[in-house]
Design an enzyme around this catalytic site. Structure first.
Site, PDB file in Angstrom:
ATOM      1  CG  HIS A 114      -4.404   1.986  -2.180  1.00  0.00           C
ATOM      2  ND1 HIS A 114      -4.507   2.636  -0.977  1.00  0.00           N
ATOM      3  CD2 HIS A 114      -5.659   1.937  -2.681  1.00  0.00           C
ATOM      4  CE1 HIS A 114      -5.778   2.963  -0.748  1.00  0.00           C
ATOM      5  NE2 HIS A 114      -6.491   2.552  -1.769  1.00  0.00           N
ATOM      6  CD  GLU A 123     -10.114   3.762  -1.254  1.00  0.00           C
ATOM      7  OE1 GLU A 123     -11.031   4.160  -0.532  1.00  0.00           O
ATOM      8  OE2 GLU A 123      -9.017   3.354  -0.796  1.00  0.00           O
ATOM      9  CG  ASP A 129      -2.320   0.560   0.839  1.00  0.00           C
ATOM     10  OD1 ASP A 129      -2.339   1.720   0.375  1.00  0.00           O
ATOM     11  OD2 ASP A 129      -3.331  -0.129   0.992  1.00  0.00           O
TER      12      ASP A 129
HETATM   13  C1  ACM Z   1     -10.968  -0.527   0.289  1.00  0.00           C
HETATM   14  O1  ACM Z   1     -11.455  -0.484   1.423  1.00  0.00           O
HETATM   15  N1  ACM Z   1     -10.425   0.556  -0.234  1.00  0.00           N
HETATM   16  C2  ACM Z   1     -10.983  -1.736  -0.512  1.00  0.00           C
END
Ligand code: ACM
Length: 547
Positions: free
Chosen positions: A248, A321, A177
């Site tokens: 991420h 995201e 991440d």
């Molecule tokens: C997530 O909670 N962004 C998968």
């Protein structure tokens, strides 16, 4: 009955009991030797009884334990019969026998979960009973985020034991991440040299003014990963690794600045991220990035062999995201977009995901990603983790994709479990033990045919505000016990579930968790050392997480 969690499908109680004594033998028939080894090890530790190896099933002789395959039973299904001839656990496969062995241990009571005997004379008894049991769902998962806060290897192994004790069988290992890269990749050593640690860490949620002013980090070597995968396999758990793309990814970009959008920002100035939220620094959609991650995944595939366990063909590529700001501003990204004839940056993200979908499929693997990957179409074998509610899962199932249901509104265990002021760093929705118990993974909207695509369900533990394993324990338990029953047992519709009866079984189960050393949230609220007074969470009811 007897505090069994998750509740078995069918229980017929008898009137006597089988007592395990120093004479008791354990016989594991062909195909169950691994389970026999596991059961003997844990019971020897806890009871001090030798449980010598029997040479045939008859050796169990009224006070022993036998393990055997029964081809008439389905995969993961088991039958446990305790009667005047001893305890016999039969399963449709070794996994079934293993879940039956877990039930046997539960019958012996909380002290059967300790690592050494307590030195008192006591009776170890399994009541006479016949249990027939099998799971409702094939995929009964737990996701642990070891990127936001690193969890040392021994804690990962401990969580695999905790999962096994609750008959959970898929460990979704969130390895990368913005805030850390946790898996050794030999051809790209800076991923761990640079990407596995950060100089400081936001203490509390994003709006908190506090910082933990010390380095935080850690990673798993390749041998650590091999050990984790093997340890999981011994417990009939599949490990599904997650390597997040194209969002991420700041830790990777900090290690290899050329992976970022170098024509938009000076990526050489980036460090591993020290705070939380959705990050604008995403991977550049270049051939260099594709080749780099193909190299990463080649090493990942070697570490997570497809034949290790039922779901081990899956590789999770994240896909959630991904902020589009830099792609909008990047001449390189825009040129790629035009060259591919794509309509917009969302289509560029789909192209990214589809590239790895094809790449994994060509290697006999299956891609799984967060529900954002649905935008733009997927290869038929790809599966979806439905996290932004049920909608993504419904769309995916209707399009013929397999789905794992993990809606943030229900089973994000980072969310607070009580509305009171003492919850440590409270974030997101209030989701109590009862709320989790009443979670239904299969949405009503699906036809029975579509619902067959729901492989199962998963609880997700994001660790932005969990700085160590004690905080992970607090958020995860006792709710994981309720989740395990949802995933394993055939419960009635949510409103009809008997939560009071579940709570009665929980009184025994809390003692099991005590014996296992789990720092759960007590029903009366956090203990003083479990509180984090003054550390800001995100008390906005209804807002999405990770924002
Ligand atoms: C997530 O909670 N962004 C998968």
């Amino acid at each position: 009955m007897n505090g069994l969690i998750p509740a078995p499908r069918n229980v017929v109680a008898g009137s006597g009991e089988v007592r395990l004594t120093a004479r008791s033998q354990l016989y594991a028939c062909t195909g169950t030797e691994g389970v026999g080894h596991w059961l003997r090890t844990v019971l020897r530790e806890a009871t001090g009884l030798p449980l010598r190896e029997g040479r045939e099933l008859d050796d169990t002789d009224g006070d022993g334990v036998g393990l055997r395959l029964d081809p008439e039973l389905g995969p993961e299904e088991y039958r446990l019969v305790s009667d005047w001839s001893g305890v016999l656990v039969e399963g449709g496969n070794a996994a079934g026998v293993f879940w039956g062995a877990q039930t046997l241990r539960q019958f012996l009571g909380p002290d059967a979960y300790r690592r050494a005997p307590l030195g008192r004379d006591r009776i170890w008894a399994v009541p006479h009973v016949t249990i027939e049991d099998s799971p409702r769902f094939l995929w009964r998962g737990l996701m642990l985020d070891v990127a936001r806060h690193f969890l040392p290897k021994d804690q990962v192994l401990r969580y695999l034991d905790l999962m096994a004790a609750h008959k959970l069988n898929v460990f979704h290992f969130h390895l990368t991440d913005d805030q850390g890269w946790r898996i050794e990749i030999e051809r790209h050593p800076r991923l761990t040299e640079v990407g596995s640690w950060r100089a400081r860490t936001k203490f509390g949620h994003r709006a908190s003014p506090l910082w933990e002013e010390k380095p935080h980090g850690g990673y798993y070597t390749k041998d650590d990963i091999r050990e984790i995968v093997a340890y999981a396999a011994e417990r009939h758990i599949t490990v599904v690794p997650e390597i997040d793309i194209p969002g991420h990814s700041q830790a990777a970009i900090a290690a290899y600045p050329e992976l970022g959008n170098t024509d938009v920002i000076d990526t050489t100035s980036l460090t591993v991220w020290d705070t939380w939220g959705i990050n604008k620094n995403v991977l550049a959609p270049t051939d260099n990035t594709l080749r780099f991650y193909e190299g990463v995944l080649e090493e990942v595939l070697e570490l997570f062999p497809a034949e290790a366990a039922p779901f081990s063909a899956f590789v999770h590529i994240g896909g959630d995201e991904c902020a589009k700001d830099q792609w909008k501003a990047s001449a390189t990204a825009q040129a790629r977009l035009r060259e591919l004839g794509l309509a917009d940056e969302d289509a560029l993200q789909s192209w990214f995901v589809r590239h790895f979908d094809n790449w994994l499929t060509a290697r006999g693997r299956r891609l799984i990603g967060w529900d954002e990957i649905l935008q733009g179409g997927l290869a038929p074998g790809a599966a979806v983790s439905s996290w932004r509610g049920y909608a993504g899962g419904i769309t995916a199932a209707r399009a013929g994709h397999d789905v794992v249901m993990c809606p943030e509104q229900q089973v994000y265990l980072d969310h607070r479990q009580d509305g009171g002021p003492d919850e440590p760093v409270p974030i997101g929705y209030v989701r109590t033990l009862e709320d989790v118990y009443r979670f239904e993974p299969v949405p009503r909207e699906l036809t029975p045919e579509e619902a067959r695509h729901v492989l199962g369900t998963q609880a997700n533990v994001w660790t932005e505000v969990m700085e160590d394993h004690a905080r992970v324990d607090y958020q995860t338990f006792p709710r994981l016990a309720a989740f395990a029953e949802v995933a394993w047992s055939r419960l009635p519709a949510p409103a009809e579930r008997d939560f009071a009866e579940f709570e009665r079984r929980m009184t025994v189960h809390y003692r099991v968790l005590d014996a296992l050393g789990v720092g759960y949230r007590p029903p009366s609220g956090p203990r003083p050392w479990q509180r984090r007074p003054g550390v800001l969470g995100r008390p906005i009811e209804g807002a999405p997480p990770n924002v």
